[in-house]
Motif scaffolding. Structure first.
Motif, PDB file in Angstrom:
ATOM      1  N   THR A  33       1.663   0.155 -13.343  1.00 40.65           N
ATOM      2  CA  THR A  33       2.142   0.055 -11.974  1.00 40.65           C
ATOM      3  C   THR A  33       2.123   1.413 -11.297  1.00 40.65           C
ATOM      4  O   THR A  33       2.650   2.391 -11.831  1.00 40.65           O
ATOM      5  CB  THR A  33       3.574  -0.508 -11.928  1.00 40.65           C
ATOM      6  OG1 THR A  33       3.596  -1.795 -12.555  1.00 40.65           O
ATOM      7  CG2 THR A  33       4.061  -0.632 -10.498  1.00 40.65           C
ATOM      8  N   VAL A  34       1.493   1.464 -10.136  1.00 35.31           N
ATOM      9  CA  VAL A  34       1.466   2.676  -9.325  1.00 35.31           C
ATOM     10  C   VAL A  34       2.294   2.412  -8.071  1.00 35.31           C
ATOM     11  O   VAL A  34       1.985   1.493  -7.301  1.00 35.31           O
ATOM     12  CB  VAL A  34       0.032   3.074  -8.928  1.00 35.31           C
ATOM     13  CG1 VAL A  34       0.052   4.349  -8.089  1.00 35.31           C
ATOM     14  CG2 VAL A  34      -0.838   3.247 -10.158  1.00 35.31           C
ATOM     15  N   LYS A  35       3.338   3.194  -7.879  1.00 38.10           N
ATOM     16  CA  LYS A  35       4.136   3.098  -6.662  1.00 38.10           C
ATOM     17  C   LYS A  35       3.776   4.293  -5.796  1.00 38.10           C
ATOM     18  O   LYS A  35       3.947   5.438  -6.206  1.00 38.10           O
ATOM     19  CB  LYS A  35       5.626   3.088  -6.995  1.00 38.10           C
ATOM     20  CG  LYS A  35       6.065   1.852  -7.783  1.00 38.10           C
ATOM     21  CD  LYS A  35       7.559   1.844  -8.048  1.00 38.10           C
ATOM     22  CE  LYS A  35       7.958   0.586  -8.810  1.00 38.10           C
ATOM     23  NZ  LYS A  35       9.421   0.557  -9.082  1.00 38.10           N
ATOM     24  N   ALA A  36       3.253   3.988  -4.609  1.00 35.03           N
ATOM     25  CA  ALA A  36       2.718   5.054  -3.754  1.00 35.03           C
ATOM     26  C   ALA A  36       3.301   4.980  -2.344  1.00 35.03           C
ATOM     27  O   ALA A  36       3.642   3.888  -1.863  1.00 35.03           O
ATOM     28  CB  ALA A  36       1.202   4.940  -3.690  1.00 35.03           C
ATOM     29  N   PRO A  37       3.394   6.125  -1.674  1.00 35.86           N
ATOM     30  CA  PRO A  37       3.834   6.115  -0.273  1.00 35.86           C
ATOM     31  C   PRO A  37       2.848   5.341   0.591  1.00 35.86           C
ATOM     32  O   PRO A  37       1.648   5.307   0.309  1.00 35.86           O
ATOM     33  CB  PRO A  37       3.829   7.608   0.099  1.00 35.86           C
ATOM     34  CG  PRO A  37       3.934   8.337  -1.205  1.00 35.86           C
ATOM     35  CD  PRO A  37       3.172   7.487  -2.185  1.00 35.86           C
ATOM     36  N   LYS A  38       3.346   4.706   1.613  1.00 40.44           N
ATOM     37  CA  LYS A  38       2.477   3.960   2.521  1.00 40.44           C
ATOM     38  C   LYS A  38       1.402   4.880   3.083  1.00 40.44           C
ATOM     39  O   LYS A  38       1.672   6.023   3.450  1.00 40.44           O
ATOM     40  CB  LYS A  38       3.297   3.357   3.662  1.00 40.44           C
ATOM     41  CG  LYS A  38       4.163   2.176   3.254  1.00 40.44           C
ATOM     42  CD  LYS A  38       4.865   1.567   4.462  1.00 40.44           C
ATOM     43  CE  LYS A  38       5.677   0.332   4.069  1.00 40.44           C
ATOM     44  NZ  LYS A  38       6.369  -0.265   5.247  1.00 40.44           N
ATOM     45  N   GLY A  39       0.177   4.365   3.124  1.00 42.32           N
ATOM     46  CA  GLY A  39      -0.918   5.145   3.684  1.00 42.32           C
ATOM     47  C   GLY A  39      -1.648   6.011   2.673  1.00 42.32           C
ATOM     48  O   GLY A  39      -2.626   6.676   3.025  1.00 42.32           O
ATOM     49  N   THR A  40      -1.210   6.011   1.408  1.00 43.75           N
ATOM     50  CA  THR A  40      -1.886   6.805   0.387  1.00 43.75           C
ATOM     51  C   THR A  40      -3.290   6.265   0.161  1.00 43.75           C
ATOM     52  O   THR A  40      -3.485   5.057  -0.002  1.00 43.75           O
ATOM     53  CB  THR A  40      -1.109   6.774  -0.943  1.00 43.75           C
ATOM     54  OG1 THR A  40       0.220   7.239  -0.721  1.00 43.75           O
ATOM     55  CG2 THR A  40      -1.781   7.669  -1.982  1.00 43.75           C
ATOM     56  N   SER A  41      -4.262   7.154   0.135  1.00 41.29           N
ATOM     57  CA  SER A  41      -5.646   6.719  -0.022  1.00 41.29           C
ATOM     58  C   SER A  41      -5.939   6.316  -1.463  1.00 41.29           C
ATOM     59  O   SER A  41      -5.266   6.750  -2.405  1.00 41.29           O
ATOM     60  CB  SER A  41      -6.606   7.836   0.385  1.00 41.29           C
ATOM     61  OG  SER A  41      -6.522   8.917  -0.532  1.00 41.29           O
ATOM     62  N   GLU A  42      -6.974   5.479  -1.622  1.00 38.76           N
ATOM     63  CA  GLU A  42      -7.395   5.068  -2.958  1.00 38.76           C
ATOM     64  C   GLU A  42      -7.832   6.273  -3.783  1.00 38.76           C
ATOM     65  O   GLU A  42      -7.564   6.359  -4.974  1.00 38.76           O
ATOM     66  CB  GLU A  42      -8.529   4.052  -2.858  1.00 38.76           C
ATOM     67  CG  GLU A  42      -9.007   3.543  -4.208  1.00 38.76           C
ATOM     68  CD  GLU A  42     -10.042   2.444  -4.083  1.00 38.76           C
ATOM     69  OE1 GLU A  42     -10.906   2.349  -4.972  1.00 38.76           O
ATOM     70  OE2 GLU A  42      -9.979   1.669  -3.104  1.00 38.76           O
ATOM     71  N   GLU A  43      -8.477   7.214  -3.130  1.00 38.16           N
ATOM     72  CA  GLU A  43      -8.939   8.422  -3.818  1.00 38.16           C
ATOM     73  C   GLU A  43      -7.766   9.211  -4.413  1.00 38.16           C
ATOM     74  O   GLU A  43      -7.831   9.695  -5.540  1.00 38.16           O
ATOM     75  CB  GLU A  43      -9.725   9.306  -2.846  1.00 38.16           C
ATOM     76  CG  GLU A  43     -10.281  10.570  -3.474  1.00 38.16           C
ATOM     77  CD  GLU A  43     -11.028  11.434  -2.479  1.00 38.16           C
ATOM     78  OE1 GLU A  43     -11.554  12.485  -2.886  1.00 38.16           O
ATOM     79  OE2 GLU A  43     -11.079  11.062  -1.285  1.00 38.16           O
ATOM     80  N   THR A  44      -6.689   9.310  -3.635  1.00 28.87           N
ATOM     81  CA  THR A  44      -5.502  10.036  -4.105  1.00 28.87           C
ATOM     82  C   THR A  44      -4.871   9.322  -5.294  1.00 28.87           C
ATOM     83  O   THR A  44      -4.467   9.947  -6.273  1.00 28.87           O
ATOM     84  CB  THR A  44      -4.466  10.167  -2.970  1.00 28.87           C
ATOM     85  OG1 THR A  44      -5.033  10.920  -1.900  1.00 28.87           O
ATOM     86  CG2 THR A  44      -3.208  10.868  -3.469  1.00 28.87           C
ATOM     87  N   ILE A  45      -4.795   8.000  -5.222  1.00 24.89           N
ATOM     88  CA  ILE A  45      -4.202   7.216  -6.310  1.00 24.89           C
ATOM     89  C   ILE A  45      -5.023   7.358  -7.582  1.00 24.89           C
ATOM     90  O   ILE A  45      -4.488   7.630  -8.663  1.00 24.89           O
ATOM     91  CB  ILE A  45      -4.083   5.738  -5.902  1.00 24.89           C
ATOM     92  CG1 ILE A  45      -3.047   5.580  -4.791  1.00 24.89           C
ATOM     93  CG2 ILE A  45      -3.715   4.876  -7.112  1.00 24.89           C
ATOM     94  CD1 ILE A  45      -2.980   4.193  -4.197  1.00 24.89           C
ATOM     95  N   LEU A  46      -6.329   7.195  -7.464  1.00 27.78           N
ATOM     96  CA  LEU A  46      -7.190   7.294  -8.641  1.00 27.78           C
ATOM     97  C   LEU A  46      -7.147   8.694  -9.238  1.00 27.78           C
ATOM     98  O   LEU A  46      -7.163   8.866 -10.462  1.00 27.78           O
ATOM     99  CB  LEU A  46      -8.628   6.915  -8.270  1.00 27.78           C
ATOM    100  CG  LEU A  46      -8.848   5.455  -7.858  1.00 27.78           C
ATOM    101  CD1 LEU A  46     -10.290   5.232  -7.446  1.00 27.78           C
ATOM    102  CD2 LEU A  46      -8.460   4.513  -8.991  1.00 27.78           C
ATOM    103  N   GLY A  47      -7.057   9.698  -8.377  1.00 31.15           N
ATOM    104  CA  GLY A  47      -6.963  11.068  -8.872  1.00 31.15           C
ATOM    105  C   GLY A  47      -5.672  11.311  -9.632  1.00 31.15           C
ATOM    106  O   GLY A  47      -5.668  11.974 -10.679  1.00 31.15           O
TER     107      GLY A  47
END
Length: 217
Positions: A33-47
């Motif tokens: 599970t990845v919890k991310a701030p709204k608007g976080t890009s896919e690139e940032t998440i994968l990185g």
């Protein structure tokens, strides 16, 4: 969302919310599970996930090991048996001549119980002094669910199967139960006190979670 971590393709369950930081967790069912701030890009998440890839894969390996059912011992002279974190042939631990499988199993259990009693007696003194506590009694028992316990009247019990664990893991369980003489619950004060004596206690907990099912007769 998916990502390749070494030779394994894993699926990410991404949740967006009002938060400042991104977090990644892996549960016992392998759900990442990845919890991310709204608007976080896919690139940032994968990185972010890639940066902790080794930790994620290690947790997945631990999960797989936890699900593996250990084979029942045969006591036929071809197996190895754990003692203080190392593997031994059965004849290195007990006398095997003229004993059938049931007798060998019983003898090995008695060996573990007597050995752990001596080990606990030798190692607990140091931590009693450090924590300024003294148990009312110490007993070696058989348990399927607990490595150790502390009663409200100060009696400590330890699972005989701990004799299969490395000495530093035995120390962790000793310290854990001694800390219960000061704090009966697992509150913040308990964990702070335990951590003050053994800062890397989480590694010992992880060992028991990972290897405990294999510490059997």
């Amino acid at each position: 969302m998916q990502i390749q971590l070494e030779d394994q393709m894993v699926t990410l369950h991404v949740q967006y919310a009002k938060r400042k930081k991104l977090s990644v967790t892996v549960d016992g069912s392998d759900l990442i599970t990845v919890k991310a701030p709204k608007g976080t890009s896919e690139e940032t998440i994968l990185g972010a996930v890639a940066s902790i890839g080794p930790k994620i894969l290690e947790q997945l390996r631990r999960n797989a090991a936890a699900r593996k059912v250990p084979e029942a011992k045969r006591y036929d002279g071809e197996e190895v048996y754990l003692y203080l974190g190392r593997e031994y042939a059965l004849h290195e631990l007990i006398t095997v001549q003229e004993r059938n499988a049931d007798e060998l199993k019983l003898a090995l259990k008695k060996f573990y119980m007597s050995s752990l009693k001596k080990i606990i007696a030798e190692r607990i003194t140091r931590y009693q002094t450090q924590l300024r506590v003294k148990p009312k009694s110490i007993e070696i028992v058989e348990s399927r669910t607990k490595w150790g316990s502390c009663s409200f009247d100060g009696k400590l019990t330890f699972n005989y199967r701990l004799a299969m664990a490395p000495p530093e893991v035995i120390d962790y369980v000793i310290i854990h139960e001694l800390c219960h003489l000061l704090h009966m619950n697992h509150d913040r004060s308990f964990w702070r006190r335990l951590g003050s004596v053994m800062p890397d206690y989480k590694e010992k907990e992880a060992y028991l979670a990972r290897q405990g099912q294999f510490m059997t007769l």
